[in-house]
Design a protein around this motif. Structure first.
Motif, mmCIF file in Angstrom:
data_model
loop_
_atom_site.group_PDB
_atom_site.id
_atom_site.type_symbol
_atom_site.label_atom_id
_atom_site.label_comp_id
_atom_site.label_asym_id
_atom_site.label_seq_id
_atom_site.Cartn_x
_atom_site.Cartn_y
_atom_site.Cartn_z
ATOM 1 N N ARG B 48 0.831 -1.212 0.000
ATOM 2 C CA ARG B 48 0.000 0.000 0.000
ATOM 3 C C ARG B 48 0.861 1.255 0.000
ATOM 4 N NH1 ARG B 48 -5.502 -0.639 1.503
ATOM 5 N NH2 ARG B 48 -5.777 -2.746 2.310
ATOM 6 N N GLY B 49 0.466 2.230 -0.763
ATOM 7 C CA GLY B 49 1.159 3.511 -0.763
ATOM 8 C C GLY B 49 2.471 3.521 -1.516
ATOM 9 N N LYS B 50 2.823 2.372 -2.111
ATOM 10 C CA LYS B 50 4.094 2.312 -2.847
ATOM 11 C C LYS B 50 3.826 2.151 -4.334
ATOM 12 C CE LYS B 50 6.992 2.335 0.636
ATOM 13 N NZ LYS B 50 8.021 3.342 0.814
ATOM 14 N N THR B 51 4.843 2.448 -5.113
ATOM 15 C CA THR B 51 4.712 2.311 -6.552
ATOM 16 C C THR B 51 5.717 1.290 -7.069
ATOM 17 O OG1 THR B 51 4.056 4.604 -6.727
ATOM 18 C CG2 THR B 51 4.758 3.527 -8.751
ATOM 19 N N LEU B 52 5.199 0.334 -7.806
ATOM 20 C CA LEU B 52 6.085 -0.626 -8.463
ATOM 21 C C LEU B 52 6.147 -0.261 -9.936
ATOM 22 C CD1 LEU B 52 7.629 -3.430 -8.509
ATOM 23 C CD2 LEU B 52 5.453 -4.391 -9.248
ATOM 24 N N GLY B 53 7.358 -0.084 -10.423
ATOM 25 C CA GLY B 53 7.509 0.185 -11.850
ATOM 26 C C GLY B 53 7.818 -1.110 -12.573
ATOM 27 N N THR B 203 5.637 18.139 -21.422
ATOM 28 C CA THR B 203 5.147 19.048 -20.380
ATOM 29 C C THR B 203 3.887 18.478 -19.739
ATOM 30 O OG1 THR B 203 4.058 20.256 -22.151
ATOM 31 C CG2 THR B 203 6.095 21.190 -21.284
ATOM 32 N N VAL B 204 3.009 17.958 -20.588
ATOM 33 C CA VAL B 204 1.788 17.349 -20.065
ATOM 34 C C VAL B 204 2.163 16.104 -19.269
ATOM 35 C CG1 VAL B 204 -0.449 16.414 -20.667
ATOM 36 C CG2 VAL B 204 0.547 18.197 -22.071
ATOM 37 N N GLN B 205 3.141 15.365 -19.771
ATOM 38 C CA GLN B 205 3.603 14.154 -19.104
ATOM 39 C C GLN B 205 4.016 14.468 -17.665
ATOM 40 O OE1 GLN B 205 6.286 11.945 -21.557
ATOM 41 N NE2 GLN B 205 7.411 11.165 -19.825
ATOM 42 N N ALA B 206 4.803 15.541 -17.496
ATOM 43 C CA ALA B 206 5.262 15.911 -16.162
ATOM 44 C C ALA B 206 4.078 16.253 -15.261
ATOM 45 C CB ALA B 206 6.212 17.097 -16.257
ATOM 46 N N GLN B 207 3.102 16.962 -15.814
ATOM 47 C CA GLN B 207 1.922 17.309 -15.010
ATOM 48 C C GLN B 207 1.176 16.065 -14.553
ATOM 49 O OE1 GLN B 207 -0.438 19.770 -17.545
ATOM 50 N NE2 GLN B 207 1.030 21.448 -17.559
ATOM 51 N N ILE B 208 1.031 15.115 -15.492
ATOM 52 C CA ILE B 208 0.284 13.903 -15.164
ATOM 53 C C ILE B 208 1.020 13.103 -14.090
ATOM 54 C CG2 ILE B 208 -0.531 11.701 -16.105
ATOM 55 C CD1 ILE B 208 -2.173 13.738 -17.393
ATOM 56 N N LEU B 209 2.354 13.027 -14.211
ATOM 57 C CA LEU B 209 3.120 12.265 -13.226
ATOM 58 C C LEU B 209 3.004 12.906 -11.843
ATOM 59 C CD1 LEU B 209 6.331 11.393 -15.260
ATOM 60 C CD2 LEU B 209 4.353 9.952 -14.788
ATOM 61 N N ASP B 210 3.111 14.246 -11.809
ATOM 62 C CA ASP B 210 2.947 14.953 -10.543
ATOM 63 C C ASP B 210 1.587 14.662 -9.937
ATOM 64 O OD1 ASP B 210 5.347 16.071 -10.307
ATOM 65 O OD2 ASP B 210 4.812 18.021 -11.169
ATOM 66 N N LEU B 211 0.591 14.704 -10.814
ATOM 67 C CA LEU B 211 -0.778 14.467 -10.384
ATOM 68 C C LEU B 211 -0.902 13.087 -9.743
ATOM 69 C CD1 LEU B 211 -3.784 15.298 -10.553
ATOM 70 C CD2 LEU B 211 -3.843 14.138 -12.742
ATOM 71 N N ILE B 233 10.202 6.279 -15.067
ATOM 72 C CA ILE B 233 10.117 5.332 -13.951
ATOM 73 C C ILE B 233 11.001 5.789 -12.791
ATOM 74 C CG2 ILE B 233 11.967 3.618 -14.315
ATOM 75 C CD1 ILE B 233 8.349 2.696 -14.007
ATOM 76 N N SER B 234 12.151 6.420 -13.085
ATOM 77 C CA SER B 234 13.049 6.789 -11.999
ATOM 78 C C SER B 234 12.444 7.881 -11.131
ATOM 79 C CB SER B 234 14.397 7.232 -12.561
ATOM 80 O OG SER B 234 14.196 8.319 -13.433
ATOM 81 N N THR B 235 11.525 8.686 -11.684
ATOM 82 C CA THR B 235 10.899 9.702 -10.845
ATOM 83 C C THR B 235 9.645 9.183 -10.160
ATOM 84 O OG1 THR B 235 9.526 10.539 -12.640
ATOM 85 C CG2 THR B 235 11.686 11.544 -12.374
ATOM 86 N N MET B 236 9.062 8.125 -10.716
ATOM 87 C CA MET B 236 7.773 7.669 -10.196
ATOM 88 C C MET B 236 7.851 6.549 -9.176
ATOM 89 S SD MET B 236 5.033 9.139 -10.993
ATOM 90 C CE MET B 236 3.778 7.927 -10.588
ATOM 91 N N ALA B 237 8.690 5.547 -9.452
ATOM 92 C CA ALA B 237 8.547 4.280 -8.738
ATOM 93 C C ALA B 237 9.407 4.203 -7.484
ATOM 94 C CB ALA B 237 8.891 3.141 -9.676
ATOM 95 N N ASP B 238 9.002 3.326 -6.564
ATOM 96 C CA ASP B 238 9.835 2.980 -5.423
ATOM 97 C C ASP B 238 10.650 1.739 -5.753
ATOM 98 O OD1 ASP B 238 8.713 4.917 -3.512
ATOM 99 O OD2 ASP B 238 6.883 3.770 -3.873
ATOM 100 N N ASP B 239 9.976 0.778 -6.358
ATOM 101 C CA ASP B 239 10.638 -0.464 -6.719
ATOM 102 C C ASP B 239 10.513 -0.685 -8.214
ATOM 103 O OD1 ASP B 239 11.285 -1.559 -4.015
ATOM 104 O OD2 ASP B 239 9.120 -1.252 -3.832
ATOM 105 N N LEU B 240 11.398 -1.533 -8.716
ATOM 106 C CA LEU B 240 11.446 -1.711 -10.151
ATOM 107 C C LEU B 240 11.539 -3.190 -10.491
ATOM 108 C CD1 LEU B 240 11.530 -0.046 -12.722
ATOM 109 C CD2 LEU B 240 14.001 0.042 -12.539
#
Lengths: 307, 353
Positions: B48-53, B203-211, B233-240
């Protein structure tokens, strides 16, 4: 939207003139209308010449056409071979044919689309193969065969229906003739719906609908069917005109006194007035049905906007 | 931390903290040409609360895995083995009814191409309201309020007016936002994002990722983020998790995998990324060859036909034996740890930095 309809209505004028002119010329080639008036016997040349002058048949064809169209616009479609005004024939024939067409269209919509959805969803299953084979048989067997066969079996042998339709031609009497009339189109509607459903079933937005957790019947009725119906609506819309004019065979078999029957009589007796009059009205029906189909597109698909 | 401690060969009992756990998942399609092993023995956990890439080339089984979690594969031509446990509930054997209750409610998916994934015939608002009304039994009015609220949350201006617009009246970025809003309507605990930014400009990509990051912090959902973009993935995920030919070949935290990759395939992926500061004339270094056909995958290590370091492994180990993926931080490769260390330092690292 309003401007689009006006434009389409204006576009109908040249189509209407062209179609009626063609019919007028073709009927003119059919033979001497005076000969038809005299019936089986040879006409007396003096009487024939007198009649020709009376009816304006000695004038050039284009002049005849202009006179005829002028009369049509005042509501006068001329008189049939038996002295009855053509408009009177229409008043008795069109309600019957319209009832027959409604029965046929209902068969196409209800049975055709239902079969199409079932087979499209279960492509490759025994149900699908069976229905496909059946549609192939229906398409390849001519209407007069299916019509006569059903009349013989249901009407004569088993006595489930009356073999011929009474002059009233109520809806109840028209069920079997309607089915015969619809049979070929019904097979096409089934096939069209099936292909369309099978194609859209794999589309992304259907997958999204499933991913949202919607139950299967909702996915099918709300999301899948909506898009799949567009080609089917086109087909059924253009079929309305074809069904009304093309009922000649069916109406002959079941002795229905509708448009097809009157047209047949008109051609047989070389009565130009009847033939041209009925065909003119059928052309209008065709054009209006097409316009309605185009307008229905905008209702089904919000991406289409008429300006 | 996400526990990534299970091996393919011996599925161990699920840790209490893992929210979604996939064990030895095998997905096969029967086609006219034979059986396609789209996913072959995949295991992973998400907390929970984590991101897997999940990264990998096209056809490596990323999307298939996630469609299988939601049960969106076509049941007639697909066989699924292994287990998928979501919050203690087994999904592979679950009935269609149970899945219906979970989809869009507890687990939701953001699809890749929002233009085709949204139905062109209904307003955006109606499509958003649909799952909410179904899962919560809310009225039309409540669903509308909720949808407007969600549209506002994902940054669509004038959400009240846009509610009644059709998808074709939205721009690409807005459509993707609407898609995200739709996935979040019922506060899902698991959100699967299948290349959500591939079709968008940066630019839209960055906004969506932030969102997505903001929303994750707010709702605490677990996210599976599928992409082939290592930068994202390096900005989004905790695990890969790195996938190749339907298998996981390397796993670890994003930091570990990006800093010190241990599998030749991951080396290849990282080296083939163009760098901003490199010489314009410098050629990119792609991985030679193309991904294997999953109809007839290579024996042994699936990567061996394309691997540049096969000679370092003695004998026919690479062509005969499939390397297993160890516990935790691991890579499925026959090279020894020392070999990997030396190769990485000598040959790979100079190319990366």
């Amino acid at each position: 939207m309003g401007r689009y309809v006006v434009r389409r209505l204006l576009q109908m004028i040249p189509v209407f003139i062209g179609a009626t002119l063609l019919i007028f010329l073709m009927v003119n080639v059919m033979g001497d209308p005076i000969a038809g008036l005299c019936g089986e016997r040879q006409c007396d040349p003096a009487t024939a010449a007198q009649l020709k002058r009376d009816f304006g048949l000695d004038k050039p064809v284009w002049q005849q056409y202009v006179t005829y169209m002028g009369n049509v616009f005042t509501g006068d479609f001329g008189t049939a071979f038996n002295g009855q005004p053509v408009t009177e024939l229409m008043a008795s024939a069109f309600p019957v044919t319209i009832r027959l067409t409604i029965v046929a269209i209902l068969f196409e919509v209800i049975v055709g689309i239902a079969l199409g959805v079932v087979t499209g969803l279960r492509r490759g299953s025994p149900v699908d193969t069976g229905v496909l084979l059946l549609t192939l048989v229906v398409i390849s067997v001519p209407t007069f065969v299916t019509g006569l066969l059903l009349q013989l079996l249901l009407g004569v042998k088993w006595g489930w229906i009356k073999p011929s339709v009474s002059p009233d031609a109520t809806f109840g009497e028209l069920i079997v003739p309607g089915l015969v009339l619809a049979s070929v189109s019904l097979a096409y509607v089934t096939r069209l719906t099936r292909t369309s459903i099978a194609e859209n079933k794999r589309s992304d937005y259907v997958r999204t609908a499933v991913a949202k957790g919607l139950p299967r019947h909702r996915v099918v009725t709300r999301h899948l069917l909506r898009n799949s119906l567009i080609p089917v609506v086109t087909f059924i819309g253009t079929d309305i005109g074809a069904l009304m004019g093309g009922a000649i065979v069916t109406e002959r078999i079941f002795n229905i006194h509708g448009v097809g029957y009157q047209l047949y009589q008109g051609i047989l007796r070389q009565n130009t007035q009847t033939v041209v009059g009925f065909v003119t009205v059928l052309v209008i029906v065709f054009l209006v049905a097409n316009l309605l189909v185009d307008l229905l597109y905008a209702v089904l698909d919000p991406r289409i906007r008429y300006v | 931390m996400t526990t990534l401690t299970k091996t393919e060969d011996a599925p161990a009992p699920t840790g209490p903290e893992s929210f979604l756990s996939v064990r030895d998942l095998k997905v096969q399609f029967s086609t006219e040409d034979g059986i396609v092993k789209a996913v072959d023995g995949l295991s992973f956990d998400v907390e929970r609360g984590k991101t897997l890439g999940i990264v990998g080339e096209s056809g490596s089984g990323k999307s298939v895995t996630n469609l299988t979690i939601l049960g969106l594969h076509s049941p007639r031509s697909t066989t699924v083995e292994g287990e998928i446990v979501l919050d203690g509930k087994e999904l592979v054997t679950a009935s269609e009814r149970e899945l219906e209750r979970l989809r869009g409610n507890k687990m939701a998916m953001i699809f890749q191409d929002p233009l085709t994934a949204l139905s062109p015939f209904y307003t955006v608002g109606r499509q958003l309201s649909e799952p909410y009304m179904k899962h919560t039994g809310a009225s039309k009015k409540e669903a509308r309020d909720r949808a407007v609220q969600m549209l506002e949350k994902v940054g669509i201006p004038q959400p009240k007016m846009r509610f009644d617009d059709y998808p074709h009246q939205f721009s690409g970025g807005m459509r993707q936002r609407a898609m995200i809003a739709m996935a979040l309507m019922c506060d899902p605990d698991l959100l699967i994002a299948d290349e959500p930014t591939t079709a968008l400009d940066v630019t839209v990509q960055a906004q969506i990722l932030d969102l997505l990051k903001d929303l994750q912090q707010e709702f605490g959902s677990a996210i599976i983020f599928i992409t082939h973009d290592l930068g994202v993935i390096s900005t989004m995920a905790d695990d890969l998790l790195v996938m190749y030919a339907g298998r996981a070949i390397e796993r670890g935290s994003v930091r570990e995998v990006m800093r010190e990759p241990r599998h030749p395939y991951t080396w290849g992926l990282l080296s083939s990324m163009p760098r901003l500061d490199s010489d314009v004339d410098e050629a990119l270094t792609p991985i030679p060859g193309s991904p294997p056909s999953l109809l007839n995958p290579p024996t042994g290590c699936p990567f061996h036909p394309r691997c540049a370091f096969r000679d370092e492994v003695p004998g026919t180990l690479c062509t005969d034996t499939r390397p297993s993926l160890g516990d935790g931080r691991a890579a499925a490769c026959h090279l020894t740890a020392e070999q990997k260390q030396t190769i990485f330092i000598d040959k790979i690292q100079p190319r990366l930095r």
